[in-house]
Scaffold this motif. Structure first.
Motif, PDB file in Angstrom:
ATOM      1  N   LYS A   1       4.177 -14.011 -65.195  1.00  0.00           N
ATOM      2  CA  LYS A   1       4.086 -14.380 -63.834  1.00  0.00           C
ATOM      3  C   LYS A   1       3.618 -15.659 -63.624  1.00  0.00           C
ATOM      4  CE  LYS A   1       0.726 -12.693 -60.056  1.00  0.00           C
ATOM      5  NZ  LYS A   1       0.660 -14.391 -59.282  1.00  0.00           N
ATOM      6  N   ASN A   2       2.585 -16.259 -64.308  1.00  0.00           N
ATOM      7  CA  ASN A   2       2.311 -17.963 -64.052  1.00  0.00           C
ATOM      8  C   ASN A   2       3.577 -18.345 -64.004  1.00  0.00           C
ATOM      9  OD1 ASN A   2      -0.460 -17.257 -64.313  1.00  0.00           O
ATOM     10  ND2 ASN A   2      -0.600 -17.280 -66.644  1.00  0.00           N
ATOM     11  N   GLU A   3       4.864 -18.191 -65.760  1.00  0.00           N
ATOM     12  CA  GLU A   3       5.646 -19.058 -65.137  1.00  0.00           C
ATOM     13  C   GLU A   3       6.524 -18.926 -64.081  1.00  0.00           C
ATOM     14  OE1 GLU A   3       8.277 -18.645 -68.496  1.00  0.00           O
ATOM     15  OE2 GLU A   3       6.780 -17.806 -69.868  1.00  0.00           O
ATOM     16  N   LEU A   4       6.823 -17.849 -63.647  1.00  0.00           N
ATOM     17  CA  LEU A   4       6.935 -17.310 -62.149  1.00  0.00           C
ATOM     18  C   LEU A   4       6.607 -17.757 -61.149  1.00  0.00           C
ATOM     19  CD1 LEU A   4       9.407 -15.766 -59.893  1.00  0.00           C
ATOM     20  CD2 LEU A   4       8.223 -14.398 -59.921  1.00  0.00           C
ATOM     21  N   ASP A   5       5.076 -18.013 -60.800  1.00  0.00           N
ATOM     22  CA  ASP A   5       4.541 -18.890 -60.317  1.00  0.00           C
ATOM     23  C   ASP A   5       4.783 -20.368 -59.926  1.00  0.00           C
ATOM     24  OD1 ASP A   5       2.989 -16.766 -59.397  1.00  0.00           O
ATOM     25  OD2 ASP A   5       1.573 -17.058 -60.610  1.00  0.00           O
ATOM     26  N   GLU A   6       4.666 -20.790 -61.318  1.00  0.00           N
ATOM     27  CA  GLU A   6       5.741 -22.563 -61.894  1.00  0.00           C
ATOM     28  C   GLU A   6       6.918 -22.496 -61.253  1.00  0.00           C
ATOM     29  OE1 GLU A   6       5.378 -26.331 -62.537  1.00  0.00           O
ATOM     30  OE2 GLU A   6       3.782 -24.556 -62.220  1.00  0.00           O
ATOM     31  N   VAL A   7       7.856 -21.693 -60.754  1.00  0.00           N
ATOM     32  CA  VAL A   7       9.239 -21.394 -61.039  1.00  0.00           C
ATOM     33  C   VAL A   7       9.016 -22.192 -59.464  1.00  0.00           C
ATOM     34  CG1 VAL A   7      11.293 -20.764 -60.529  1.00  0.00           C
ATOM     35  CG2 VAL A   7      10.201 -21.025 -62.627  1.00  0.00           C
ATOM     36  N   ILE A   8       8.253 -21.408 -58.996  1.00  0.00           N
ATOM     37  CA  ILE A   8       8.176 -20.602 -56.978  1.00  0.00           C
ATOM     38  C   ILE A   8       7.385 -22.030 -56.178  1.00  0.00           C
ATOM     39  CG2 ILE A   8       6.344 -20.268 -55.144  1.00  0.00           C
ATOM     40  CD1 ILE A   8       7.200 -17.866 -56.689  1.00  0.00           C
ATOM     41  N   ARG A   9       6.290 -22.797 -57.360  1.00  0.00           N
ATOM     42  CA  ARG A   9       5.386 -24.539 -56.906  1.00  0.00           C
ATOM     43  C   ARG A   9       6.577 -25.147 -57.299  1.00  0.00           C
ATOM     44  NH1 ARG A   9       1.436 -22.352 -59.614  1.00  0.00           N
ATOM     45  NH2 ARG A   9       1.927 -23.292 -61.774  1.00  0.00           N
ATOM     46  N   THR A  10       7.610 -25.540 -58.231  1.00  0.00           N
ATOM     47  CA  THR A  10       8.992 -26.160 -58.700  1.00  0.00           C
ATOM     48  C   THR A  10       9.403 -25.825 -57.206  1.00  0.00           C
ATOM     49  OG1 THR A  10       8.627 -25.985 -60.877  1.00  0.00           O
ATOM     50  CG2 THR A  10      10.819 -26.995 -59.993  1.00  0.00           C
ATOM     51  N   TYR A  11       9.841 -25.106 -56.992  1.00  0.00           N
ATOM     52  CA  TYR A  11      11.097 -24.714 -55.292  1.00  0.00           C
ATOM     53  C   TYR A  11      10.040 -24.975 -54.811  1.00  0.00           C
ATOM     54  CZ  TYR A  11      13.754 -22.746 -51.778  1.00  0.00           C
ATOM     55  OH  TYR A  11      14.028 -22.256 -50.643  1.00  0.00           O
ATOM     56  N   GLU A  12       8.927 -25.066 -54.079  1.00  0.00           N
ATOM     57  CA  GLU A  12       8.511 -25.303 -53.032  1.00  0.00           C
ATOM     58  C   GLU A  12       8.392 -27.154 -52.461  1.00  0.00           C
ATOM     59  OE1 GLU A  12       6.309 -21.846 -51.765  1.00  0.00           O
ATOM     60  OE2 GLU A  12       4.927 -23.295 -53.263  1.00  0.00           O
ATOM     61  N   GLU A  13       7.915 -27.783 -54.098  1.00  0.00           N
ATOM     62  CA  GLU A  13       8.501 -28.971 -54.036  1.00  0.00           C
ATOM     63  C   GLU A  13       9.435 -29.805 -53.228  1.00  0.00           C
ATOM     64  OE1 GLU A  13       6.406 -29.856 -57.969  1.00  0.00           O
ATOM     65  OE2 GLU A  13       4.250 -29.432 -57.700  1.00  0.00           O
ATOM     66  N   GLU A  14      10.434 -28.544 -54.499  1.00  0.00           N
ATOM     67  CA  GLU A  14      11.520 -29.475 -54.382  1.00  0.00           C
ATOM     68  C   GLU A  14      12.139 -29.331 -52.377  1.00  0.00           C
ATOM     69  OE1 GLU A  14      14.290 -27.800 -57.321  1.00  0.00           O
ATOM     70  OE2 GLU A  14      13.756 -29.055 -58.797  1.00  0.00           O
ATOM     71  N   ARG A  15      11.978 -28.259 -51.929  1.00  0.00           N
ATOM     72  CA  ARG A  15      12.391 -28.189 -50.675  1.00  0.00           C
ATOM     73  C   ARG A  15      11.656 -29.035 -49.610  1.00  0.00           C
ATOM     74  NH1 ARG A  15      10.055 -23.075 -48.902  1.00  0.00           N
ATOM     75  NH2 ARG A  15       7.852 -24.401 -48.182  1.00  0.00           N
ATOM     76  N   GLU A  16      10.338 -28.855 -49.755  1.00  0.00           N
ATOM     77  CA  GLU A  16       9.654 -29.928 -49.221  1.00  0.00           C
ATOM     78  C   GLU A  16      10.612 -31.754 -49.133  1.00  0.00           C
ATOM     79  OE1 GLU A  16       4.963 -32.333 -49.308  1.00  0.00           O
ATOM     80  OE2 GLU A  16       5.572 -30.356 -49.652  1.00  0.00           O
TER      81      GLU A  16
END
Length: 131
Positions: free
Chosen positions: A102-117
């Motif tokens: 789950k922590n790894e998934l949360d990191e993927v989500i953060r990465t996606y959100e940064e790239e999207r921004e």
């Protein structure tokens, strides 16, 4: 998290060979075939399909999350980001029992959100420059 020999198959790792499918849908046949393929040979579509069927999650999610950390929009055969969407559809119960993943998934989500921004900033700049 345990190390897994990615040159082995799901059948070998789980020490379980499935009998021939008694239902001949494309999805069932693919799932059976993919269990015989070494993990290192599974592509984005293979992972999307197996994870979408909630198969062998403990073995496949680490592989998928590693790929998604590199690029959250990795795609199988359906649409851009379909592997990520497949992972996000896994139930909350699984994540509660597998906090490290789950922590790894949360990191993927953060990465996606940064790239999207970042992309949105560039798109907005492009649009304002070209009005």
């Amino acid at each position: 998290m345990q190390q897994v020999d990615i040159t082995t198959t799901l059948e070998e790792l789980e020490e379980e060979k499935w009998s021939e499918p008694n239902f001949a849908s494309r999805l069932v046949l693919q799932g059976h075939e993919l269990r015989k393929k070494p993990l290192c040979e599974l592509n984005n579509e293979d992972l999307r399909l197996l994870i979408g069927q909630q198969m062998s999650l403990d073995l496949l999610l680490p592989l998928a999350l590693e790929k998604l950390m590199e690029n959250p929009l990795r795609s199988g055969d359906l649409y851009i980001g379909d592997l990520f969407c497949s992972v996000l559809k896994i139930g909350q119960e699984y994540w509660e029992e597998h906090r490290e993943l789950k922590n790894e998934l949360d990191e993927v989500i953060r990465t996606y959100e940064e790239e999207r921004e970042t992309l949105e900033d560039h798109i907005n700049q492009y649009r304002s420059d070209n009005l």
